[in-house]
Design a protein around this motif. Structure first.
Motif, PDB file in Angstrom:
ATOM      1  N   GLY A   1      -8.053  -8.433  -5.007  1.00  0.00           N
ATOM      2  CA  GLY A   1      -7.842  -8.895  -3.851  1.00  0.00           C
ATOM      3  C   GLY A   1      -6.273  -8.753  -3.263  1.00  0.00           C
ATOM      4  N   LEU A   2      -5.706  -7.765  -3.774  1.00  0.00           N
ATOM      5  CA  LEU A   2      -4.056  -7.714  -3.676  1.00  0.00           C
ATOM      6  C   LEU A   2      -3.996  -6.390  -2.543  1.00  0.00           C
ATOM      7  CD1 LEU A   2      -3.185  -7.422  -7.481  1.00  0.00           C
ATOM      8  CD2 LEU A   2      -2.762  -9.307  -5.745  1.00  0.00           C
ATOM      9  N   ALA A   3      -2.891  -6.671  -1.887  1.00  0.00           N
ATOM     10  CA  ALA A   3      -2.497  -6.207  -0.904  1.00  0.00           C
ATOM     11  C   ALA A   3      -1.762  -4.556  -1.275  1.00  0.00           C
ATOM     12  CB  ALA A   3      -1.844  -6.803   0.244  1.00  0.00           C
ATOM     13  N   VAL A   4      -1.299  -3.784  -0.443  1.00  0.00           N
ATOM     14  CA  VAL A   4      -0.483  -2.621  -0.544  1.00  0.00           C
ATOM     15  C   VAL A   4       0.518  -2.573   0.724  1.00  0.00           C
ATOM     16  CG1 VAL A   4      -2.258  -0.983  -1.959  1.00  0.00           C
ATOM     17  CG2 VAL A   4      -2.054  -1.113   0.663  1.00  0.00           C
ATOM     18  N   ASP A   5       1.627  -2.197   0.396  1.00  0.00           N
ATOM     19  CA  ASP A   5       2.695  -1.915   1.303  1.00  0.00           C
ATOM     20  C   ASP A   5       2.307  -0.859   2.146  1.00  0.00           C
ATOM     21  OD1 ASP A   5       4.106   0.000  -0.079  1.00  0.00           O
ATOM     22  OD2 ASP A   5       5.461  -1.495  -0.789  1.00  0.00           O
ATOM     23  N   GLN A   6       3.132  -0.713   3.173  1.00  0.00           N
ATOM     24  CA  GLN A   6       3.004   0.730   4.225  1.00  0.00           C
ATOM     25  C   GLN A   6       3.133   1.956   3.213  1.00  0.00           C
ATOM     26  OE1 GLN A   6       1.507   0.590   7.153  1.00  0.00           O
ATOM     27  NE2 GLN A   6       1.155   2.745   6.697  1.00  0.00           N
ATOM     28  N   THR A   7       4.372   2.125   2.516  1.00  0.00           N
ATOM     29  CA  THR A   7       4.524   3.242   1.797  1.00  0.00           C
ATOM     30  C   THR A   7       3.646   3.505   0.654  1.00  0.00           C
ATOM     31  OG1 THR A   7       6.893   2.955   2.046  1.00  0.00           O
ATOM     32  CG2 THR A   7       6.456   4.309   0.136  1.00  0.00           C
ATOM     33  N   GLU A   8       3.159   2.548  -0.151  1.00  0.00           N
ATOM     34  CA  GLU A   8       2.244   2.806  -1.113  1.00  0.00           C
ATOM     35  C   GLU A   8       1.016   3.029  -0.368  1.00  0.00           C
ATOM     36  OE1 GLU A   8      -0.411  -0.411  -4.294  1.00  0.00           O
ATOM     37  OE2 GLU A   8       1.391  -1.100  -2.886  1.00  0.00           O
ATOM     38  N   ALA A   9       0.415   2.467   0.609  1.00  0.00           N
ATOM     39  CA  ALA A   9      -0.731   2.697   1.321  1.00  0.00           C
ATOM     40  C   ALA A   9      -0.626   4.465   1.801  1.00  0.00           C
ATOM     41  CB  ALA A   9      -1.066   2.033   2.529  1.00  0.00           C
ATOM     42  N   GLU A  10       0.323   4.569   2.115  1.00  0.00           N
ATOM     43  CA  GLU A  10       0.465   6.217   2.471  1.00  0.00           C
ATOM     44  C   GLU A  10       0.523   7.001   1.340  1.00  0.00           C
ATOM     45  OE1 GLU A  10       4.008   6.521   4.598  1.00  0.00           O
ATOM     46  OE2 GLU A  10       3.328   5.415   6.364  1.00  0.00           O
ATOM     47  N   ALA A  11       0.840   6.560   0.271  1.00  0.00           N
ATOM     48  CA  ALA A  11       0.626   7.498  -0.978  1.00  0.00           C
ATOM     49  C   ALA A  11      -0.675   7.602  -1.495  1.00  0.00           C
ATOM     50  CB  ALA A  11       1.805   6.831  -2.049  1.00  0.00           C
ATOM     51  N   LEU A  12      -1.212   6.425  -1.523  1.00  0.00           N
ATOM     52  CA  LEU A  12      -2.674   6.457  -1.964  1.00  0.00           C
ATOM     53  C   LEU A  12      -3.472   7.372  -0.982  1.00  0.00           C
ATOM     54  CD1 LEU A  12      -2.981   2.639  -2.731  1.00  0.00           C
ATOM     55  CD2 LEU A  12      -2.728   4.460  -4.435  1.00  0.00           C
ATOM     56  N   LYS A  13      -3.456   7.280   0.149  1.00  0.00           N
ATOM     57  CA  LYS A  13      -4.335   8.243   0.954  1.00  0.00           C
ATOM     58  C   LYS A  13      -3.938   9.731   0.674  1.00  0.00           C
ATOM     59  CE  LYS A  13      -4.244   5.008   5.015  1.00  0.00           C
ATOM     60  NZ  LYS A  13      -3.813   4.534   6.196  1.00  0.00           N
ATOM     61  N   VAL A  14      -2.526  10.097   0.435  1.00  0.00           N
ATOM     62  CA  VAL A  14      -2.454  11.516  -0.078  1.00  0.00           C
ATOM     63  C   VAL A  14      -3.242  11.922  -1.192  1.00  0.00           C
ATOM     64  CG1 VAL A  14      -0.565  13.290  -0.515  1.00  0.00           C
ATOM     65  CG2 VAL A  14      -0.365  11.577   1.144  1.00  0.00           C
ATOM     66  N   TYR A  15      -3.089  10.892  -2.110  1.00  0.00           N
ATOM     67  CA  TYR A  15      -3.531  11.100  -3.499  1.00  0.00           C
ATOM     68  C   TYR A  15      -5.310  11.128  -3.277  1.00  0.00           C
ATOM     69  CZ  TYR A  15       0.541  10.904  -6.145  1.00  0.00           C
ATOM     70  OH  TYR A  15       1.963  11.176  -6.722  1.00  0.00           O
ATOM     71  N   ALA A  16      -5.641  10.287  -2.320  1.00  0.00           N
ATOM     72  CA  ALA A  16      -7.357  10.296  -2.041  1.00  0.00           C
ATOM     73  C   ALA A  16      -7.752  11.435  -1.592  1.00  0.00           C
ATOM     74  CB  ALA A  16      -7.517   9.045  -1.578  1.00  0.00           C
ATOM     75  N   GLU A  17      -6.996  12.102  -0.806  1.00  0.00           N
ATOM     76  CA  GLU A  17      -7.521  13.268  -0.253  1.00  0.00           C
ATOM     77  C   GLU A  17      -7.503  14.594  -1.205  1.00  0.00           C
ATOM     78  OE1 GLU A  17      -4.568  14.380   2.986  1.00  0.00           O
ATOM     79  OE2 GLU A  17      -5.579  12.660   4.349  1.00  0.00           O
ATOM     80  N   ALA A  18      -6.724  14.371  -2.117  1.00  0.00           N
ATOM     81  CA  ALA A  18      -6.487  15.530  -3.200  1.00  0.00           C
ATOM     82  C   ALA A  18      -7.644  15.091  -4.209  1.00  0.00           C
ATOM     83  CB  ALA A  18      -5.159  15.703  -3.800  1.00  0.00           C
ATOM     84  N   CYS A  19      -8.205  13.940  -4.430  1.00  0.00           N
ATOM     85  CA  CYS A  19      -8.879  13.418  -5.386  1.00  0.00           C
ATOM     86  C   CYS A  19     -10.201  13.111  -4.701  1.00  0.00           C
ATOM     87  CB  CYS A  19      -8.369  12.392  -6.185  1.00  0.00           C
ATOM     88  SG  CYS A  19      -6.882  12.491  -7.024  1.00  0.00           S
ATOM     89  N   GLU A  20     -10.945  14.086  -4.127  1.00  0.00           N
ATOM     90  CA  GLU A  20     -12.087  13.765  -3.203  1.00  0.00           C
ATOM     91  C   GLU A  20     -13.336  13.618  -4.178  1.00  0.00           C
ATOM     92  OE1 GLU A  20     -12.301  17.191  -0.821  1.00  0.00           O
ATOM     93  OE2 GLU A  20     -12.914  18.661  -2.385  1.00  0.00           O
ATOM     94  N   THR A  21     -13.345  13.913  -5.495  1.00  0.00           N
ATOM     95  CA  THR A  21     -14.381  13.677  -6.309  1.00  0.00           C
ATOM     96  C   THR A  21     -14.268  12.296  -7.099  1.00  0.00           C
ATOM     97  OG1 THR A  21     -13.642  15.164  -8.143  1.00  0.00           O
ATOM     98  CG2 THR A  21     -15.118  16.178  -6.420  1.00  0.00           C
ATOM     99  N   THR A  22     -13.178  11.582  -6.905  1.00  0.00           N
ATOM    100  CA  THR A  22     -12.959  10.463  -7.816  1.00  0.00           C
ATOM    101  C   THR A  22     -13.841   9.333  -6.992  1.00  0.00           C
ATOM    102  OG1 THR A  22     -10.862  11.252  -8.430  1.00  0.00           O
ATOM    103  CG2 THR A  22     -11.359   8.943  -8.581  1.00  0.00           C
ATOM    104  N   ILE A  23     -14.456   8.677  -7.870  1.00  0.00           N
ATOM    105  CA  ILE A  23     -15.478   7.503  -7.510  1.00  0.00           C
ATOM    106  C   ILE A  23     -14.703   6.151  -7.994  1.00  0.00           C
ATOM    107  CG2 ILE A  23     -17.465   6.273  -7.716  1.00  0.00           C
ATOM    108  CD1 ILE A  23     -17.529   8.966  -6.069  1.00  0.00           C
ATOM    109  N   VAL A  24     -14.580   5.295  -7.390  1.00  0.00           N
ATOM    110  CA  VAL A  24     -14.063   4.040  -7.859  1.00  0.00           C
ATOM    111  C   VAL A  24     -15.184   3.105  -8.165  1.00  0.00           C
ATOM    112  CG1 VAL A  24     -12.669   1.881  -7.130  1.00  0.00           C
ATOM    113  CG2 VAL A  24     -11.617   4.275  -6.527  1.00  0.00           C
ATOM    114  N   HIS A  25     -14.981   2.301  -9.281  1.00  0.00           N
ATOM    115  CA  HIS A  25     -15.960   1.135  -9.703  1.00  0.00           C
ATOM    116  C   HIS A  25     -15.111  -0.073  -9.876  1.00  0.00           C
ATOM    117  CE1 HIS A  25     -19.041   4.163 -11.124  1.00  0.00           C
ATOM    118  NE2 HIS A  25     -17.779   4.927 -11.072  1.00  0.00           N
TER     119      HIS A  25
END
Length: 227
Positions: A198-222
């Motif tokens: 239940g941890l948050a992310v700051d704005q810069t971190e959130a933006e970086a994660l979104k960029v990586y998520a777009e590149a890692c479209e087949t990655t599944i989170v468990h």
């Protein structure tokens, strides 16, 4: 994701008394079993709350580690239990849980290590980052549980000391594993750990994660929410 059947094992017992119904009070206080979540990385990143970070009052000693681990009778602390769980070639274990021999592969840099002392156990989300992101409001017991979390394979990972120390307390906006092939796995496990606790992310971190998520479209989170 790291898969290890030795972690996260639990036993549940249910005693039934004929003709006896649970009282309303007992029903109301029954523990809620967390439901495991499986979802695409982009959706998982979207679930992370965004908030400013606050390191006020942080000290590393706020998170007690390493404790006696999952098996309090094996003589091994959390660090050594993680090393035993992640070894690709099992080490010998002497009195006092002294490890010798064995082999590990540090997935951050794909380096084989044959000496336990040359490995660090990395908190996927560093302790300082966890504090900044919400752990500053936790009890000391919950912080200890976080710092020794072996119930989720992604929470703690054995890696080369140099990569762990290079990472320090940075989030993915400023540090990623040196091996490019590890990036999608790393972002998935970072996201899973933050969601689990239940941890948050700051704005810069959130933006970086979104960029990586777009590149890692087949990655599944468990992930399984921490109790």
């Amino acid at each position: 994701m790291i898969t290890n059947l030795l972690r996260g094992a639990a036993a549940f017992c249910l005693a039934l008394t004929p003709l006896t119904l649970p009282s309303p009070a007992a029903t109301a206080t029954a523990a809620v079993v967390p439901v495991p979540e499986v979802l695409p990385l982009e959706d998982a990143v979207g679930r992370l709350p965004v908030a400013e970070e606050d390191r006020t009052g942080y000290t590393r000693t706020s998170f007690r580690h390493w404790n006696t681990g999952l098996d309090t009778a094996d003589g091994c602390n959390t660090r050594n239990e993680v090393l035993l769980a992640e070894a690709v070639q099992e080490p010998a274990v002497a009195a006092g849980c002294k490890l010798s021999g064995g082999k590990w592969v540090s997935y951050y840099d794909n380096v084989e290590v044959e000496e336990a002392g040359k490995l660090d156990i990395d908190h996927m989300v560093p302790l300082a980052e966890a504090w900044d992101s919400g752990a500053n409001t936790w009890t000391s017991a919950r912080r200890e549980a976080y710092a020794n979390d072996q119930d989720a394979a992604a929470s703690l990972v054995a890696v080369t000391a140099r990569t762990n120390r290079s990472k320090a307390d940075q989030d993915p906006a400023t540090w990623m594993p040196p091996l490019p092939d590890a990036h999608c796995r790393y972002i998935g496990e970072w996201t899973a750990t933050k969601l689990r606790w239940g941890l948050a992310v700051d704005q810069t971190e959130a933006e970086a994660l979104k960029v990586y998520a777009e590149a890692c479209e087949t990655t599944i989170v468990h992930y399984n929410p921490a109790p």
